[in-house]
Design a protein around this motif. Structure first.
Motif, PDB file in Angstrom:
ATOM      1  N   HIS A   1       0.797  -1.131  -0.019  1.00  0.00           N
ATOM      2  CA  HIS A   1      -0.024  -0.020   0.042  1.00  0.00           C
ATOM      3  C   HIS A   1       0.817   1.298   0.072  1.00  0.00           C
ATOM      4  CE1 HIS A   1       1.051  -0.684   4.236  1.00  0.00           C
ATOM      5  NE2 HIS A   1       0.721   0.672   4.362  1.00  0.00           N
ATOM      6  N   ASN A   2       2.218   1.221   0.428  1.00  0.00           N
ATOM      7  CA  ASN A   2       3.071   2.174   0.133  1.00  0.00           C
ATOM      8  C   ASN A   2       3.717   2.435  -1.112  1.00  0.00           C
ATOM      9  OD1 ASN A   2       2.439   2.964   2.873  1.00  0.00           O
ATOM     10  ND2 ASN A   2       4.015   1.453   3.701  1.00  0.00           N
ATOM     11  N   TRP A   3       3.553   1.642  -2.043  1.00  0.00           N
ATOM     12  CA  TRP A   3       4.289   1.655  -3.254  1.00  0.00           C
ATOM     13  C   TRP A   3       3.633   2.694  -4.283  1.00  0.00           C
ATOM     14  CZ3 TRP A   3       6.526  -3.376  -5.501  1.00  0.00           C
ATOM     15  CH2 TRP A   3       7.512  -3.875  -4.472  1.00  0.00           C
ATOM     16  N   MET A   4       4.705   3.325  -4.971  1.00  0.00           N
ATOM     17  CA  MET A   4       4.370   4.479  -5.771  1.00  0.00           C
ATOM     18  C   MET A   4       3.838   3.744  -7.295  1.00  0.00           C
ATOM     19  SD  MET A   4       5.140   6.431  -3.688  1.00  0.00           S
ATOM     20  CE  MET A   4       6.460   6.649  -2.211  1.00  0.00           C
ATOM     21  N   ASP A   5       2.983   4.493  -7.685  1.00  0.00           N
ATOM     22  CA  ASP A   5       2.490   3.909  -9.020  1.00  0.00           C
ATOM     23  C   ASP A   5       3.113   4.862 -10.163  1.00  0.00           C
ATOM     24  OD1 ASP A   5       1.404   2.691 -11.396  1.00  0.00           O
ATOM     25  OD2 ASP A   5      -0.595   3.279 -10.723  1.00  0.00           O
ATOM     26  N   PRO A   6       4.404   4.405 -10.691  1.00  0.00           N
ATOM     27  CA  PRO A   6       5.053   5.607 -11.643  1.00  0.00           C
ATOM     28  C   PRO A   6       4.316   5.731 -12.967  1.00  0.00           C
ATOM     29  CG  PRO A   6       6.329   3.574 -11.108  1.00  0.00           C
ATOM     30  CD  PRO A   6       5.040   3.197 -10.286  1.00  0.00           C
ATOM     31  N   ASN A   7       4.348   6.900 -13.441  1.00  0.00           N
ATOM     32  CA  ASN A   7       3.468   7.239 -14.871  1.00  0.00           C
ATOM     33  C   ASN A   7       4.389   6.510 -15.720  1.00  0.00           C
ATOM     34  OD1 ASN A   7       5.815   8.712 -15.456  1.00  0.00           O
ATOM     35  ND2 ASN A   7       5.231  10.568 -14.675  1.00  0.00           N
ATOM     36  N   ASN A   8       3.839   6.532 -17.121  1.00  0.00           N
ATOM     37  CA  ASN A   8       4.352   5.733 -18.075  1.00  0.00           C
ATOM     38  C   ASN A   8       5.992   6.084 -18.494  1.00  0.00           C
ATOM     39  OD1 ASN A   8       1.968   4.268 -18.631  1.00  0.00           O
ATOM     40  ND2 ASN A   8       1.238   5.725 -19.875  1.00  0.00           N
ATOM     41  N   HIS A   9       6.229   7.389 -18.397  1.00  0.00           N
ATOM     42  CA  HIS A   9       7.571   7.881 -18.900  1.00  0.00           C
ATOM     43  C   HIS A   9       8.517   7.133 -17.728  1.00  0.00           C
ATOM     44  CE1 HIS A   9      11.068   9.771 -20.198  1.00  0.00           C
ATOM     45  NE2 HIS A   9      11.218  10.414 -18.986  1.00  0.00           N
ATOM     46  N   GLN A  10       7.948   7.343 -16.277  1.00  0.00           N
ATOM     47  CA  GLN A  10       8.955   6.766 -15.329  1.00  0.00           C
ATOM     48  C   GLN A  10       8.914   5.323 -15.318  1.00  0.00           C
ATOM     49  OE1 GLN A  10       7.511   8.440 -11.511  1.00  0.00           O
ATOM     50  NE2 GLN A  10       9.213   9.617 -11.467  1.00  0.00           N
ATOM     51  N   ASN A  11       7.973   4.620 -15.528  1.00  0.00           N
ATOM     52  CA  ASN A  11       8.024   3.354 -15.769  1.00  0.00           C
ATOM     53  C   ASN A  11       9.056   2.624 -16.829  1.00  0.00           C
ATOM     54  OD1 ASN A  11       6.549   0.686 -14.984  1.00  0.00           O
ATOM     55  ND2 ASN A  11       5.967   0.709 -17.018  1.00  0.00           N
ATOM     56  N   SER A  12       8.948   3.323 -17.884  1.00  0.00           N
ATOM     57  CA  SER A  12       9.776   3.115 -19.035  1.00  0.00           C
ATOM     58  C   SER A  12      11.191   3.252 -18.517  1.00  0.00           C
ATOM     59  CB  SER A  12       9.643   3.733 -20.237  1.00  0.00           C
ATOM     60  OG  SER A  12      10.468   3.561 -21.379  1.00  0.00           O
ATOM     61  N   LEU A  13      11.667   4.244 -17.622  1.00  0.00           N
ATOM     62  CA  LEU A  13      12.999   4.607 -17.456  1.00  0.00           C
ATOM     63  C   LEU A  13      13.508   3.321 -16.390  1.00  0.00           C
ATOM     64  CD1 LEU A  13      13.208   8.265 -16.941  1.00  0.00           C
ATOM     65  CD2 LEU A  13      14.445   6.944 -18.738  1.00  0.00           C
ATOM     66  N   LEU A  14      12.505   2.875 -15.556  1.00  0.00           N
ATOM     67  CA  LEU A  14      12.540   2.148 -14.440  1.00  0.00           C
ATOM     68  C   LEU A  14      12.869   0.731 -15.058  1.00  0.00           C
ATOM     69  CD1 LEU A  14      10.205   2.780 -11.555  1.00  0.00           C
ATOM     70  CD2 LEU A  14      12.602   3.700 -11.690  1.00  0.00           C
ATOM     71  N   GLN A  15      12.440   0.393 -15.879  1.00  0.00           N
ATOM     72  CA  GLN A  15      12.371  -0.950 -16.635  1.00  0.00           C
ATOM     73  C   GLN A  15      13.896  -0.879 -17.213  1.00  0.00           C
ATOM     74  OE1 GLN A  15      10.572  -3.557 -16.920  1.00  0.00           O
ATOM     75  NE2 GLN A  15       8.409  -2.870 -16.396  1.00  0.00           N
ATOM     76  N   HIS A  16      14.111   0.258 -18.067  1.00  0.00           N
ATOM     77  CA  HIS A  16      15.598   0.504 -18.540  1.00  0.00           C
ATOM     78  C   HIS A  16      16.633   0.247 -17.525  1.00  0.00           C
ATOM     79  CE1 HIS A  16      18.436   1.274 -21.792  1.00  0.00           C
ATOM     80  NE2 HIS A  16      19.078   2.008 -20.743  1.00  0.00           N
ATOM     81  N   TYR A  17      16.317   0.608 -16.408  1.00  0.00           N
ATOM     82  CA  TYR A  17      17.248   0.622 -15.309  1.00  0.00           C
ATOM     83  C   TYR A  17      17.626  -0.506 -14.672  1.00  0.00           C
ATOM     84  CZ  TYR A  17      19.551   1.445 -10.481  1.00  0.00           C
ATOM     85  OH  TYR A  17      20.130   1.104  -9.732  1.00  0.00           O
ATOM     86  N   MET A  18      16.548  -1.334 -14.577  1.00  0.00           N
ATOM     87  CA  MET A  18      16.703  -2.730 -13.925  1.00  0.00           C
ATOM     88  C   MET A  18      17.300  -3.574 -15.184  1.00  0.00           C
ATOM     89  SD  MET A  18      15.352  -2.689 -11.173  1.00  0.00           S
ATOM     90  CE  MET A  18      15.106  -4.472 -10.569  1.00  0.00           C
ATOM     91  N   LYS A  19      16.901  -3.380 -16.435  1.00  0.00           N
ATOM     92  CA  LYS A  19      17.565  -4.360 -17.317  1.00  0.00           C
ATOM     93  C   LYS A  19      18.882  -4.013 -17.766  1.00  0.00           C
ATOM     94  CE  LYS A  19      13.025  -5.434 -19.528  1.00  0.00           C
ATOM     95  NZ  LYS A  19      12.258  -5.387 -20.877  1.00  0.00           N
ATOM     96  N   HIS A  20      19.152  -2.686 -17.784  1.00  0.00           N
ATOM     97  CA  HIS A  20      20.670  -2.381 -18.313  1.00  0.00           C
ATOM     98  C   HIS A  20      21.624  -1.755 -17.434  1.00  0.00           C
ATOM     99  CE1 HIS A  20      19.084  -3.467 -22.530  1.00  0.00           C
ATOM    100  NE2 HIS A  20      17.847  -2.511 -22.098  1.00  0.00           N
TER     101      HIS A  20
END
Length: 427
Positions: free
Chosen positions: A43-62
Protein backbone atom coordinates in the motif's frame (compact mmCIF):
# COMPACT_ATOMS: atom_id res chain seq x y z
CA UNK A 1 53.49 -9.39 -26.68
CA UNK A 2 50.52 -8.66 -24.50
CA UNK A 3 47.31 -10.35 -25.51
CA UNK A 4 44.51 -8.19 -26.84
CA UNK A 5 42.21 -6.71 -24.18
CA UNK A 6 38.81 -8.23 -23.72
CA UNK A 7 36.08 -7.94 -26.29
CA UNK A 8 33.30 -9.91 -24.64
CA UNK A 9 29.75 -8.61 -24.58
CA UNK A 10 27.74 -7.01 -21.80
CA UNK A 11 26.27 -9.28 -19.19
CA UNK A 12 22.85 -10.83 -19.88
CA UNK A 13 20.14 -8.28 -19.27
CA UNK A 14 18.33 -8.44 -16.02
CA UNK A 15 15.06 -10.34 -16.37
CA UNK A 16 12.92 -10.98 -13.32
CA UNK A 17 10.62 -13.92 -13.94
CA UNK A 18 8.47 -16.06 -11.71
CA UNK A 19 6.07 -18.76 -12.75
CA UNK A 20 2.60 -17.55 -13.72
CA UNK A 21 1.15 -20.60 -12.00
CA UNK A 22 2.27 -19.43 -8.57
CA UNK A 23 -0.58 -17.64 -6.77
CA UNK A 24 1.66 -16.44 -3.96
CA UNK A 25 2.93 -13.52 -6.02
CA UNK A 26 1.36 -10.11 -6.43
CA UNK A 27 1.56 -8.14 -9.65
CA UNK A 28 2.87 -4.60 -9.15
CA UNK A 29 2.70 -1.64 -11.55
CA UNK A 30 5.52 -2.58 -13.96
CA UNK A 31 4.51 -6.20 -14.30
CA UNK A 32 7.30 -7.71 -12.20
CA UNK A 33 6.18 -10.15 -9.57
CA UNK A 34 7.30 -9.92 -5.99
CA UNK A 35 7.09 -12.56 -3.26
CA UNK A 36 4.29 -12.51 -0.70
CA UNK A 37 6.45 -11.21 2.20
CA UNK A 38 6.72 -7.90 0.38
CA UNK A 39 2.95 -7.52 0.09
CA UNK A 40 2.80 -5.97 3.55
CA UNK A 41 4.22 -2.74 2.15
CA UNK A 42 2.24 -2.85 -1.08
CA UNK A 43 0.00 0.00 0.00
CA UNK A 44 3.02 2.31 0.29
CA UNK A 45 4.25 1.67 -3.21
CA UNK A 46 4.24 4.37 -5.85
CA UNK A 47 2.52 3.91 -9.20
CA UNK A 48 4.96 5.53 -11.62
CA UNK A 49 3.69 7.24 -14.74
CA UNK A 50 4.40 5.72 -18.14
CA UNK A 51 7.62 7.66 -18.73
CA UNK A 52 9.02 6.78 -15.31
CA UNK A 53 7.91 3.20 -15.73
CA UNK A 54 9.85 2.95 -18.99
CA UNK A 55 12.95 4.43 -17.37
CA UNK A 56 12.70 2.06 -14.42
CA UNK A 57 12.41 -0.93 -16.74
CA UNK A 58 15.53 0.28 -18.55
CA UNK A 59 17.32 0.80 -15.26
CA UNK A 60 16.60 -2.74 -14.06
CA UNK A 61 17.53 -4.37 -17.36
CA UNK A 62 20.54 -2.36 -18.44
CA UNK A 63 21.91 -0.14 -15.67
CA UNK A 64 21.69 -2.20 -12.50
CA UNK A 65 23.83 -5.06 -13.92
CA UNK A 66 26.54 -2.46 -14.68
CA UNK A 67 26.18 -0.51 -11.46
CA UNK A 68 26.43 -3.53 -9.13
CA UNK A 69 27.66 -6.35 -11.33
CA UNK A 70 28.92 -8.57 -8.48
CA UNK A 71 25.90 -8.31 -6.20
CA UNK A 72 23.85 -11.35 -5.22
CA UNK A 73 20.73 -12.26 -7.19
CA UNK A 74 18.54 -10.78 -4.47
CA UNK A 75 19.75 -7.30 -5.45
CA UNK A 76 16.98 -7.08 -8.05
CA UNK A 77 14.22 -7.42 -5.45
CA UNK A 78 16.06 -5.14 -2.99
CA UNK A 79 16.37 -2.36 -5.56
CA UNK A 80 12.90 -2.88 -7.04
CA UNK A 81 11.44 -2.52 -3.55
CA UNK A 82 13.44 0.62 -2.79
CA UNK A 83 12.53 2.44 -5.99
CA UNK A 84 8.85 1.66 -5.53
CA UNK A 85 8.71 2.70 -1.90
CA UNK A 86 10.85 5.87 -2.07
CA UNK A 87 10.35 8.90 -4.30
CA UNK A 88 14.01 9.84 -3.93
CA UNK A 89 15.30 6.41 -4.90
CA UNK A 90 12.95 6.20 -7.88
CA UNK A 91 13.93 9.62 -9.19
CA UNK A 92 17.65 8.89 -8.86
CA UNK A 93 17.22 5.56 -10.67
CA UNK A 94 15.31 7.32 -13.45
CA UNK A 95 18.10 9.87 -13.78
CA UNK A 96 20.66 7.08 -14.14
CA UNK A 97 18.50 5.31 -16.71
CA UNK A 98 18.10 8.51 -18.70
CA UNK A 99 21.88 8.99 -18.69
CA UNK A 100 22.41 5.47 -19.98
CA UNK A 101 19.77 5.90 -22.70
CA UNK A 102 21.43 9.10 -23.89
CA UNK A 103 24.83 7.40 -23.93
CA UNK A 104 23.54 4.59 -26.15
CA UNK A 105 22.28 7.11 -28.70
CA UNK A 106 25.63 8.94 -28.74
CA UNK A 107 27.93 6.02 -29.62
CA UNK A 108 28.44 4.89 -26.04
CA UNK A 109 30.15 7.98 -24.71
CA UNK A 110 28.80 11.27 -23.42
CA UNK A 111 30.41 14.28 -21.90
CA UNK A 112 29.65 15.56 -18.45
CA UNK A 113 26.59 17.78 -18.23
CA UNK A 114 25.50 19.30 -14.96
CA UNK A 115 21.89 18.23 -14.37
CA UNK A 116 21.11 21.06 -11.94
CA UNK A 117 18.43 22.54 -14.14
CA UNK A 118 16.39 19.34 -13.97
CA UNK A 119 13.58 18.94 -11.47
CA UNK A 120 14.57 15.34 -10.85
CA UNK A 121 18.07 16.40 -9.81
CA UNK A 122 16.69 18.92 -7.33
CA UNK A 123 14.61 16.15 -5.79
CA UNK A 124 17.62 13.83 -5.71
CA UNK A 125 19.59 16.46 -3.77
CA UNK A 126 17.55 15.37 -0.74
CA UNK A 127 19.74 12.29 -0.80
CA UNK A 128 22.68 14.39 0.39
CA UNK A 129 21.15 14.10 3.86
CA UNK A 130 19.38 10.73 3.77
CA UNK A 131 16.87 9.85 6.45
CA UNK A 132 15.56 6.58 4.95
CA UNK A 133 17.05 3.57 3.18
CA UNK A 134 15.51 4.88 -0.05
CA UNK A 135 17.29 8.21 0.37
CA UNK A 136 20.58 6.42 1.06
CA UNK A 137 20.18 4.28 -2.06
CA UNK A 138 19.43 7.46 -4.02
CA UNK A 139 22.72 8.90 -2.70
CA UNK A 140 24.59 5.92 -4.12
CA UNK A 141 22.74 6.26 -7.43
CA UNK A 142 23.76 9.91 -7.61
CA UNK A 143 27.37 8.92 -6.96
CA UNK A 144 27.06 6.54 -9.91
CA UNK A 145 25.38 9.21 -12.04
CA UNK A 146 28.14 11.74 -11.48
CA UNK A 147 30.82 9.08 -11.91
CA UNK A 148 29.30 7.69 -15.12
CA UNK A 149 28.91 11.17 -16.57
CA UNK A 150 32.45 12.25 -15.67
CA UNK A 151 31.41 14.60 -12.88
CA UNK A 152 34.22 15.59 -10.56
CA UNK A 153 33.96 16.37 -6.84
CA UNK A 154 30.16 16.73 -7.00
CA UNK A 155 29.76 13.07 -6.03
CA UNK A 156 31.44 13.65 -2.67
CA UNK A 157 28.40 15.25 -0.98
CA UNK A 158 26.21 12.29 -1.95
CA UNK A 159 28.79 9.75 -0.81
CA UNK A 160 29.26 11.55 2.50
CA UNK A 161 25.50 11.43 3.04
CA UNK A 162 25.31 7.68 2.42
CA UNK A 163 28.32 7.09 4.67
CA UNK A 164 26.92 9.14 7.56
CA UNK A 165 23.59 7.34 7.28
CA UNK A 166 25.34 3.95 7.33
CA UNK A 167 27.66 4.87 10.20
CA UNK A 168 24.73 6.02 12.30
CA UNK A 169 23.35 2.49 12.16
CA UNK A 170 26.69 0.77 12.73
CA UNK A 171 27.50 2.98 15.71
CA UNK A 172 23.98 2.91 17.14
CA UNK A 173 22.44 0.82 19.91
CA UNK A 174 23.93 -2.52 18.88
CA UNK A 175 26.66 -4.17 20.92
CA UNK A 176 29.10 -3.88 18.01
CA UNK A 177 29.20 -2.76 14.37
CA UNK A 178 29.43 -6.41 13.34
CA UNK A 179 26.24 -7.29 15.19
CA UNK A 180 24.53 -4.28 13.62
CA UNK A 181 25.52 -5.40 10.15
CA UNK A 182 24.38 -8.96 10.79
CA UNK A 183 21.00 -7.99 12.23
CA UNK A 184 19.95 -5.19 9.86
CA UNK A 185 17.76 -5.64 6.79
CA UNK A 186 19.28 -7.06 3.62
CA UNK A 187 18.75 -3.75 1.82
CA UNK A 188 20.41 -1.78 4.61
CA UNK A 189 23.33 -4.22 4.65
CA UNK A 190 23.77 -3.69 0.91
CA UNK A 191 23.72 0.10 1.35
CA UNK A 192 26.29 -0.05 4.16
CA UNK A 193 28.69 -2.30 2.28
CA UNK A 194 28.41 -0.27 -0.93
CA UNK A 195 28.98 2.98 0.96
CA UNK A 196 31.96 1.41 2.69
CA UNK A 197 33.48 0.31 -0.61
CA UNK A 198 33.03 3.71 -2.28
CA UNK A 199 34.47 5.40 0.80
CA UNK A 200 37.60 3.23 0.82
CA UNK A 201 38.38 3.92 -2.83
CA UNK A 202 37.58 7.63 -2.48
CA UNK A 203 39.98 7.86 0.44
CA UNK A 204 42.73 6.39 -1.76
CA UNK A 205 42.68 9.21 -4.32
CA UNK A 206 41.90 11.94 -1.80
CA UNK A 207 44.69 10.93 0.60
CA UNK A 208 42.45 10.85 3.65
CA UNK A 209 41.41 8.33 6.25
CA UNK A 210 38.27 6.38 5.35
CA UNK A 211 35.14 7.51 7.16
CA UNK A 212 34.50 3.86 8.02
CA UNK A 213 37.16 3.48 10.68
CA UNK A 214 34.84 0.83 12.13
CA UNK A 215 36.34 -1.51 9.53
CA UNK A 216 38.84 -2.43 12.26
CA UNK A 217 36.05 -3.82 14.40
CA UNK A 218 33.83 -5.14 11.62
CA UNK A 219 36.38 -7.50 10.19
CA UNK A 220 39.17 -9.53 11.70
CA UNK A 221 42.30 -9.29 9.52
CA UNK A 222 43.08 -12.90 10.46
CA UNK A 223 40.07 -13.94 8.38
CA UNK A 224 38.16 -15.48 11.29
CA UNK A 225 34.93 -13.72 10.33
CA UNK A 226 35.05 -15.31 6.88
CA UNK A 227 36.14 -18.73 8.11
CA UNK A 228 33.14 -18.73 10.42
CA UNK A 229 30.95 -18.58 7.32
CA UNK A 230 29.22 -15.26 7.93
CA UNK A 231 28.20 -13.94 4.51
CA UNK A 232 26.69 -10.87 6.20
CA UNK A 233 30.26 -9.71 6.89
CA UNK A 234 31.69 -10.48 3.46
CA UNK A 235 32.39 -7.87 0.80
CA UNK A 236 32.88 -10.49 -1.89
CA UNK A 237 29.15 -10.83 -2.62
CA UNK A 238 28.76 -7.08 -3.10
CA UNK A 239 31.86 -5.78 -4.85
CA UNK A 240 33.74 -8.92 -5.84
CA UNK A 241 36.60 -8.13 -3.49
CA UNK A 242 37.80 -10.28 -0.60
CA UNK A 243 37.05 -8.65 2.75
CA UNK A 244 40.68 -8.70 3.84
CA UNK A 245 41.66 -6.85 0.67
CA UNK A 246 39.09 -4.17 1.48
CA UNK A 247 40.64 -3.90 4.95
CA UNK A 248 44.10 -3.61 3.40
CA UNK A 249 42.98 -0.88 0.97
CA UNK A 250 41.50 1.09 3.87
CA UNK A 251 44.72 0.63 5.86
CA UNK A 252 46.84 1.79 2.92
CA UNK A 253 44.73 4.92 2.53
CA UNK A 254 45.14 5.61 6.24
CA UNK A 255 48.89 5.01 6.00
CA UNK A 256 49.20 7.42 3.06
CA UNK A 257 47.37 10.07 5.07
CA UNK A 258 49.59 9.41 8.13
CA UNK A 259 52.75 9.66 6.02
CA UNK A 260 51.68 12.93 4.41
CA UNK A 261 50.69 14.47 7.76
CA UNK A 262 53.99 13.45 9.39
CA UNK A 263 55.99 14.64 6.40
CA UNK A 264 54.39 18.07 6.63
CA UNK A 265 55.43 18.42 10.26
CA UNK A 266 58.88 16.91 9.75
CA UNK A 267 58.10 14.05 12.15
CA UNK A 268 57.98 11.12 9.73
CA UNK A 269 59.65 7.98 11.05
CA UNK A 270 60.64 5.77 8.12
CA UNK A 271 61.11 2.66 10.29
CA UNK A 272 57.57 3.14 11.66
CA UNK A 273 56.27 3.65 8.12
CA UNK A 274 57.89 0.39 7.07
CA UNK A 275 56.54 -1.49 10.09
CA UNK A 276 53.02 -0.33 9.37
CA UNK A 277 53.40 -1.19 5.72
CA UNK A 278 54.64 -4.69 6.54
CA UNK A 279 51.56 -5.35 8.65
CA UNK A 280 49.35 -4.39 5.69
CA UNK A 281 51.42 -6.48 3.30
CA UNK A 282 50.97 -9.46 5.59
CA UNK A 283 47.18 -9.11 5.28
CA UNK A 284 47.45 -9.16 1.50
CA UNK A 285 49.98 -11.98 1.40
CA UNK A 286 47.80 -14.10 3.68
CA UNK A 287 44.74 -13.62 1.47
CA UNK A 288 44.12 -16.69 -0.65
CA UNK A 289 44.80 -16.33 -4.35
CA UNK A 290 43.30 -18.98 -6.60
CA UNK A 291 44.70 -18.91 -10.10
CA UNK A 292 42.53 -21.73 -11.36
CA UNK A 293 38.79 -22.09 -11.52
CA UNK A 294 36.91 -24.66 -9.51
CA UNK A 295 34.59 -27.07 -11.25
CA UNK A 296 31.65 -26.30 -8.98
CA UNK A 297 31.86 -22.49 -9.02
CA UNK A 298 29.31 -20.42 -10.87
CA UNK A 299 30.09 -17.81 -13.50
CA UNK A 300 29.44 -15.05 -10.98
CA UNK A 301 31.70 -16.60 -8.34
CA UNK A 302 34.44 -16.98 -10.97
CA UNK A 303 34.15 -13.31 -11.87
CA UNK A 304 34.38 -12.37 -8.22
CA UNK A 305 37.46 -14.52 -7.67
CA UNK A 306 39.24 -13.05 -10.68
CA UNK A 307 38.24 -9.52 -9.71
CA UNK A 308 39.53 -10.03 -6.19
CA UNK A 309 42.87 -11.29 -7.51
CA UNK A 310 43.27 -8.09 -9.56
CA UNK A 311 42.47 -5.96 -6.52
CA UNK A 312 44.98 -7.85 -4.40
CA UNK A 313 47.92 -7.40 -6.78
CA UNK A 314 47.10 -3.74 -7.48
CA UNK A 315 46.72 -3.09 -3.73
CA UNK A 316 50.36 -4.17 -3.37
CA UNK A 317 51.30 -1.65 -6.09
CA UNK A 318 49.39 1.01 -4.16
CA UNK A 319 51.04 0.03 -0.87
CA UNK A 320 54.58 0.15 -2.24
CA UNK A 321 53.93 3.51 -3.87
CA UNK A 322 53.18 4.79 -0.37
CA UNK A 323 56.23 3.09 1.16
CA UNK A 324 58.80 3.77 -1.58
CA UNK A 325 57.32 6.68 -3.51
CA UNK A 326 55.86 6.79 -7.00
CA UNK A 327 58.80 5.16 -8.77
CA UNK A 328 57.84 2.75 -11.57
CA UNK A 329 61.25 1.04 -11.40
CA UNK A 330 60.87 0.19 -7.72
CA UNK A 331 61.20 -3.64 -7.78
CA UNK A 332 58.06 -4.24 -5.69
CA UNK A 333 56.01 -1.87 -7.84
CA UNK A 334 57.33 -3.32 -11.09
CA UNK A 335 56.69 -6.88 -9.93
CA UNK A 336 53.11 -6.25 -8.79
CA UNK A 337 52.17 -4.23 -11.89
CA UNK A 338 53.25 -7.29 -13.88
CA UNK A 339 51.22 -9.53 -11.56
CA UNK A 340 48.15 -7.35 -12.07
CA UNK A 341 48.46 -7.74 -15.83
CA UNK A 342 48.75 -11.50 -15.38
CA UNK A 343 45.56 -11.48 -13.30
CA UNK A 344 43.77 -9.48 -15.99
CA UNK A 345 45.07 -11.92 -18.58
CA UNK A 346 43.50 -14.84 -16.73
CA UNK A 347 40.06 -13.33 -17.36
CA UNK A 348 40.38 -13.44 -21.13
CA UNK A 349 39.03 -16.98 -21.42
CA UNK A 350 35.95 -16.02 -19.39
CA UNK A 351 32.86 -15.10 -21.37
CA UNK A 352 32.02 -12.28 -18.99
CA UNK A 353 35.49 -10.75 -18.75
CA UNK A 354 33.99 -7.29 -19.16
CA UNK A 355 32.50 -7.62 -15.69
CA UNK A 356 36.00 -7.92 -14.27
CA UNK A 357 37.47 -5.01 -16.23
CA UNK A 358 34.51 -2.78 -15.38
CA UNK A 359 35.04 -3.52 -11.68
CA UNK A 360 38.76 -2.79 -11.55
CA UNK A 361 39.13 0.69 -13.04
CA UNK A 362 40.85 1.61 -9.77
CA UNK A 363 43.42 -1.16 -10.24
CA UNK A 364 44.04 -0.28 -13.89
CA UNK A 365 44.48 3.37 -13.00
CA UNK A 366 46.95 2.75 -10.17
CA UNK A 367 49.05 0.34 -12.21
CA UNK A 368 48.80 2.48 -15.34
CA UNK A 369 50.08 5.52 -13.50
CA UNK A 370 52.96 3.53 -12.02
CA UNK A 371 54.41 1.96 -15.15
CA UNK A 372 56.77 3.35 -17.77
CA UNK A 373 56.57 0.24 -19.94
CA UNK A 374 55.05 1.31 -23.29
CA UNK A 375 53.42 -2.11 -23.80
CA UNK A 376 51.84 -2.04 -20.34
CA UNK A 377 50.62 1.52 -20.88
CA UNK A 378 49.08 0.62 -24.20
CA UNK A 379 47.37 -2.40 -22.69
CA UNK A 380 45.80 -0.41 -19.87
CA UNK A 381 44.69 2.35 -22.25
CA UNK A 382 43.06 -0.14 -24.61
CA UNK A 383 41.20 -1.83 -21.76
CA UNK A 384 39.71 1.49 -20.65
CA UNK A 385 39.00 2.73 -24.17
CA UNK A 386 37.10 -0.42 -25.11
CA UNK A 387 35.15 -0.26 -21.88
CA UNK A 388 34.24 3.39 -22.52
CA UNK A 389 32.93 2.50 -25.97
CA UNK A 390 30.76 -0.22 -24.45
CA UNK A 391 28.97 1.78 -21.80
CA UNK A 392 28.85 4.91 -19.68
CA UNK A 393 31.71 5.59 -17.30
CA UNK A 394 34.68 7.77 -16.46
CA UNK A 395 37.20 5.68 -18.41
CA UNK A 396 37.99 8.44 -20.93
CA UNK A 397 38.75 10.81 -18.06
CA UNK A 398 40.96 8.20 -16.37
CA UNK A 399 42.89 7.71 -19.62
CA UNK A 400 43.48 11.46 -19.89
CA UNK A 401 44.67 11.68 -16.30
CA UNK A 402 47.04 8.72 -16.71
CA UNK A 403 48.55 10.44 -19.73
CA UNK A 404 48.97 13.57 -17.62
CA UNK A 405 50.92 11.54 -15.05
CA UNK A 406 53.13 10.06 -17.77
CA UNK A 407 53.82 13.47 -19.32
CA UNK A 408 54.67 14.99 -15.96
CA UNK A 409 57.12 12.19 -15.22
CA UNK A 410 59.01 12.55 -18.50
CA UNK A 411 61.40 14.99 -16.83
CA UNK A 412 62.42 12.31 -14.34
CA UNK A 413 60.45 13.71 -11.41
CA UNK A 414 58.12 11.34 -9.51
CA UNK A 415 54.46 12.26 -9.82
CA UNK A 416 51.95 11.50 -7.07
CA UNK A 417 49.14 9.82 -9.01
CA UNK A 418 46.72 10.45 -6.14
CA UNK A 419 47.10 14.21 -6.51
CA UNK A 420 46.31 13.98 -10.22
CA UNK A 421 43.39 11.59 -9.58
CA UNK A 422 42.06 13.39 -6.54
CA UNK A 423 38.93 14.71 -8.23
CA UNK A 424 37.47 11.43 -9.45
CA UNK A 425 36.04 8.28 -7.89
CA UNK A 426 37.74 5.22 -9.30
CA UNK A 427 35.02 2.58 -8.99
Amino acid sequence: MLSRPHTSELSPMYNAHWSDDDDTYTVIPSGYRLPTPLNTIHHNWMDPNNHQNSLLQHYMKHVLPIQFSHAEGSIDIIVWTLIHSSNTAREAACLLADLHLRSTTQSGSIGYNTPEDRDVYRHAQRAMKPVTEGDAFASLCMVSYLRFSGGQWRWQAFLDGACRFSLALLEGKHTSPASALMSCTESMRFIIKTSMWFDVLASATQIRRPMFEVLHSLYDPSGIALVDGRPELSMMDVMGCDTNIVIALAEIAGLAYWKEARSRTGSLSVPELVRRGQRIEAILNNTNVNNHSHGAETEKSRRRRLTSDVFRSSALVYLHSVLSGDHPLCPEILYNVTETIKCLGRTEDVGTARHVVRSVVFSICVCGCLTDDPAFRGYFLQLLQELQMETVGNCALVCDLMRRVWTSREGGTPVDWRVVMREILLV
